[in-house]
Scaffold this motif. Structure first.
Motif, PDB file in Angstrom:
ATOM      1  N   ALA A  79       0.634  -1.160  -0.030  1.00 27.81           N
ATOM      2  CA  ALA A  79       0.073  -0.144  -0.134  1.00 27.81           C
ATOM      3  C   ALA A  79       0.949   1.305  -0.016  1.00 27.81           C
ATOM      4  O   ALA A  79       0.360   2.231  -0.148  1.00 27.81           O
ATOM      5  N   GLY A  80       2.032   1.239   0.216  1.00 28.99           N
ATOM      6  CA  GLY A  80       2.759   2.152   0.582  1.00 28.99           C
ATOM      7  C   GLY A  80       2.997   3.463  -0.664  1.00 28.99           C
ATOM      8  O   GLY A  80       3.304   4.450  -0.387  1.00 28.99           O
ATOM      9  N   ALA A  81       2.849   2.797  -1.673  1.00 26.90           N
ATOM     10  CA  ALA A  81       2.874   3.592  -2.966  1.00 26.90           C
ATOM     11  C   ALA A  81       1.776   4.852  -3.299  1.00 26.90           C
ATOM     12  O   ALA A  81       1.872   5.457  -3.764  1.00 26.90           O
ATOM     13  N   TYR A  82       0.850   4.631  -2.286  1.00 25.94           N
ATOM     14  CA  TYR A  82      -0.636   5.169  -2.442  1.00 25.94           C
ATOM     15  C   TYR A  82      -1.175   5.831  -1.218  1.00 25.94           C
ATOM     16  O   TYR A  82      -2.252   6.145  -1.122  1.00 25.94           O
ATOM     17  N   PRO A 101       0.977  -4.652  -8.753  1.00 25.83           N
ATOM     18  CA  PRO A 101      -0.107  -5.958  -8.583  1.00 25.83           C
ATOM     19  C   PRO A 101       0.561  -7.352  -8.079  1.00 25.83           C
ATOM     20  O   PRO A 101      -0.011  -7.954  -7.361  1.00 25.83           O
ATOM     21  N   LEU A 102       1.902  -7.581  -8.593  1.00 22.19           N
ATOM     22  CA  LEU A 102       2.428  -8.785  -8.385  1.00 22.19           C
ATOM     23  C   LEU A 102       2.710  -8.611  -6.687  1.00 22.19           C
ATOM     24  O   LEU A 102       2.438  -9.741  -6.114  1.00 22.19           O
ATOM     25  N   LEU A 103       3.049  -7.555  -6.060  1.00 22.90           N
ATOM     26  CA  LEU A 103       3.326  -7.395  -4.848  1.00 22.90           C
ATOM     27  C   LEU A 103       2.006  -7.632  -3.867  1.00 22.90           C
ATOM     28  O   LEU A 103       1.960  -8.356  -3.003  1.00 22.90           O
ATOM     29  N   SER A 104       0.867  -6.952  -4.484  1.00 21.07           N
ATOM     30  CA  SER A 104      -0.198  -7.073  -3.705  1.00 21.07           C
ATOM     31  C   SER A 104      -0.846  -8.375  -3.721  1.00 21.07           C
ATOM     32  O   SER A 104      -1.615  -8.870  -2.606  1.00 21.07           O
ATOM     33  N   LEU A 105      -0.736  -9.235  -4.704  1.00 29.13           N
ATOM     34  CA  LEU A 105      -1.038 -10.598  -4.656  1.00 29.13           C
ATOM     35  C   LEU A 105      -0.032 -11.436  -3.779  1.00 29.13           C
ATOM     36  O   LEU A 105      -0.619 -12.288  -3.185  1.00 29.13           O
ATOM     37  N   ILE A 165      -7.351 -11.137  -4.360  1.00 36.19           N
ATOM     38  CA  ILE A 165      -7.912 -11.111  -5.761  1.00 36.19           C
ATOM     39  C   ILE A 165      -8.774  -9.531  -5.880  1.00 36.19           C
ATOM     40  O   ILE A 165      -8.435  -8.734  -6.958  1.00 36.19           O
ATOM     41  N   PRO A 166      -9.705  -9.466  -5.030  1.00 39.25           N
ATOM     42  CA  PRO A 166     -10.424  -8.213  -5.108  1.00 39.25           C
ATOM     43  C   PRO A 166      -9.423  -7.097  -5.009  1.00 39.25           C
ATOM     44  O   PRO A 166      -9.633  -5.985  -5.449  1.00 39.25           O
ATOM     45  N   PHE A 167      -8.462  -7.201  -4.028  1.00 36.94           N
ATOM     46  CA  PHE A 167      -7.550  -5.961  -3.866  1.00 36.94           C
ATOM     47  C   PHE A 167      -6.963  -5.425  -4.729  1.00 36.94           C
ATOM     48  O   PHE A 167      -6.654  -4.420  -5.165  1.00 36.94           O
ATOM     49  N   THR A 168      -6.108  -6.693  -5.604  1.00 36.01           N
ATOM     50  CA  THR A 168      -5.222  -6.453  -6.513  1.00 36.01           C
ATOM     51  C   THR A 168      -5.883  -5.933  -7.941  1.00 36.01           C
ATOM     52  O   THR A 168      -5.619  -4.804  -8.551  1.00 36.01           O
ATOM     53  N   ALA A 169      -7.229  -6.645  -8.051  1.00 36.58           N
ATOM     54  CA  ALA A 169      -8.098  -6.304  -9.359  1.00 36.58           C
ATOM     55  C   ALA A 169      -8.298  -4.826  -9.025  1.00 36.58           C
ATOM     56  O   ALA A 169      -8.330  -4.160 -10.105  1.00 36.58           O
TER      57      ALA A 169
END
Length: 539
Positions: A165-168, A201-205, A233-237
């Motif tokens: 989350a740190g990028a946003y 998204p790779l990191l979020s997954l 899945i919903p977080f990354t998508a």
């Protein structure tokens, strides 16, 4: 660049070496000299003024104007967003809504792997999005301790969880700051957001799997796989969708809310076969709290400030709303544009221009959300809210001033040609540079503790180098951001906040050892991945 040449010595190596002094000095001030961020930034600004004015021959009028522009943009939009975000958080704490939010999350499951996904990952990301500045790590670590987690391990898990989350943070500030930097190639925040879709998204997954693995190994992943997927899945998508279409503002707001909602619904119908609890005899039972259960109405009311905020930010960031303020738009008369005296130059053909319009700022959406929250509350009036705003100001004026100083440094290095000199020299590394690109961001956040400050310092260099090595500027600025996000796991500022929150001050080195291998491992992967992407995308 507002000078005729970025090579005052007619020797690129020497010019680049002199140009790098401000950044090297800033890092040395923070590490070797152990100076506070504000003093490090002030010292660096003074040295940057000397180098830009007397060596790179930037006219004094533009030196002054660049500093004014940096301070102005540090206050509006950045300071405005930060102040309003933390004020909204403080108001919800004072109204009691935040306590209800915490209860609504912790009551979903007794399995502590599920609790970790809810608090250490999803709620962590949500707090990063609406407040940032250490708030998510401090709050989520304490929540995990109250649920029985060992203090240092809770801090480590929250630091790692924050990596997605740190990028946003703070309504997308680390990425939206790009719009204040006037990067080469006209790179804007939306371009960097879309470039980040190739990597983050790779990191979020990955992070939800990593968190459960740290807590309970492969067995834990196997037993909670449906729950992990229900979060990841919903977080990354949704992160990917908002990055692509809307930009960075809501990437840490709606996706984590959706992830929590999906996991809550999932947990109502299916719990892991074996309920996992950490093996720990808590000697501080008196600090533990029992989770309260609330009615649907109370929960809806508790979450309402952030639902309102989401709707307002969606409106403020929409093309329709932004179009109202462009030239010829219905509200374009509200834009007050003025040139800074003494900054007219032959390179650009016009002075440094500033635009004032308080209404179209994202901070205004936050302000309206605060006002509505106060009006809806029976416990907090405007007088009390004003006291909370004063508290927020006392806590944040130094960080905001530091950001202003860093932006002033960034403006001078850009206008004086220092960034171009460093970029041209770094470009001599050729196509190998993208392999090293995330390391710049990693170093920047390790030293400054802020992805926003890191991008202000290093994004201009990344954007300058990109066309020289035949790749995308947005990709390298995104790599700078991603590298910085990974460094938040180990930055001294993050470590200090985490240890203080879990009452383990003095054990900073122990916590650093716990997170270092994950940060370095992710950095190595990101360097290789960025290099591969640079070969595929090209310029």
């Amino acid at each position: 660049m507002l000078v005729t040449s970025f090579d005052p010595f007619n020797n690129l190596a020497i010019s680049a070496l002199i140009a790098s002094i401000p950044i090297v000095l800033f890092l040395l001030c923070l590490t070797v000299f152990k100076m506070k961020g504000i003093y490090a930034a002030l010292t660096t600004l003074i040295v940057t003024i000397v180098i830009a004015a007397f060596i790179f021959k930037l006219p004094f009028g533009i030196v002054t104007g660049g500093m004014v522009e940096g301070f102005y943009q540090g206050i509006l939009p950045i300071g405005f967003i930060v102040m309003m975000a933390v004020w909204l958080y403080k108001v919800t704490v004072d109204t009691g809504q935040f306590a209800t939010i915490q209860d609504s999350i912790t009551s979903i499951s007794e399995d502590q792997r599920i609790q970790l996904l809810l608090i250490g990952f999803s709620f962590n990301a949500f707090l990063e999005g609406v407040a940032g500045f250490g708030v998510p790590i401090a709050i989520c670590a304490v929540l995990l301790i109250q649920l029985g987690f060992e203090p240092l391990k809770a801090a480590m898990l929250c630091l790692i969880g924050n990596g997605a989350a740190g990028a946003y943070g703070a309504i997308g500030l680390p990425v939206s700051v790009i719009n204040t930097l006037s990067l080469p190639g006209n790179i804007e925040a939306i371009d960097v957001s879309r470039a980040l879709n190739l990597s983050l998204p790779l990191l979020s997954l990955f992070v939800p799997f990593l968190l459960v693995f740290i807590l309970d190994g492969f067995k834990g992943i196997k037993e909670t796989l449906p729950a992990i997927l229900a979060v990841a899945i919903p977080f990354t998508a949704l992160q990917t969708l908002f990055n692509q279409i809307q930009g960075p503002e809501l990437v840490d707001v709606i996706p984590p809310l959706a992830a929590m909602a999906v996991l809550a619904l999932f947990s109502k119908h299916l719990q892991p076969k074996h309920i996992f609890r950490v093996n720990q005899q808590d000697k501080n039972n008196e600090e533990k709290v029992e989770t309260k259960h609330h009615s649907i109405g109370e929960i809806v009311y508790a979450w309402s400030p952030f639902v309102i905020l989401t709707v307002l930010v969606l409106i403020w960031s929409s093309k329709f709303f932004k179009g109202l303020f462009v030239e010829g738009g219905a509200l374009s008369f509200m834009n007050i544009t003025f040139g800074l005296p003494g900054t007219h130059n032959d390179v650009s053909g016009h002075p440094i221009m500033l635009t004032f319009n308080i209404i179209n700022q994202t901070g205004m959406a936050l302000l309206i959300a605060v006002v509505i929250t106060i009006l809806m509350s029976k416990h907090v009036n405007f007088k009390r809210a004003g006291q909370l705003l004063v508290q927020a100001f006392k806590e944040l004026w130094l960080p905001i001033l530091t950001i202003c100083l860093i932006l002033a440094i960034a403006k001078l290095t850009t206008y004086g040609g220092l960034t171009s000199a460093m970029g041209e020299a770094i470009a001599k590394t050729g196509t190998i540079f993208p392999l090293l690109s995330p390391i710049l961001g990693w170093i920047g956040v390790f030293m400054t503790g802020s992805v926003t400050n890191n991008n202000a310092l290093f994004a201009p260099i990344q954007a300058t180098v990109a066309p020289q090595v035949g790749t995308s500027g947005a990709l390298l600025v995104g790599a700078n951001t991603a590298g910085g996000t990974i460094a938040k796991l180990i930055s001294p500022q993050s470590i200090a906040i985490a240890t203080a929150a879990v009452k383990q001050v003095g054990k900073e080195s122990e916590l650093l050892k716990m997170t270092l291998k994950y940060s370095v491992g992710l950095l190595i992967f990101w360097c290789i991945w960025t290099f591969i992407l640079s070969l595929i995308i090209g310029g």
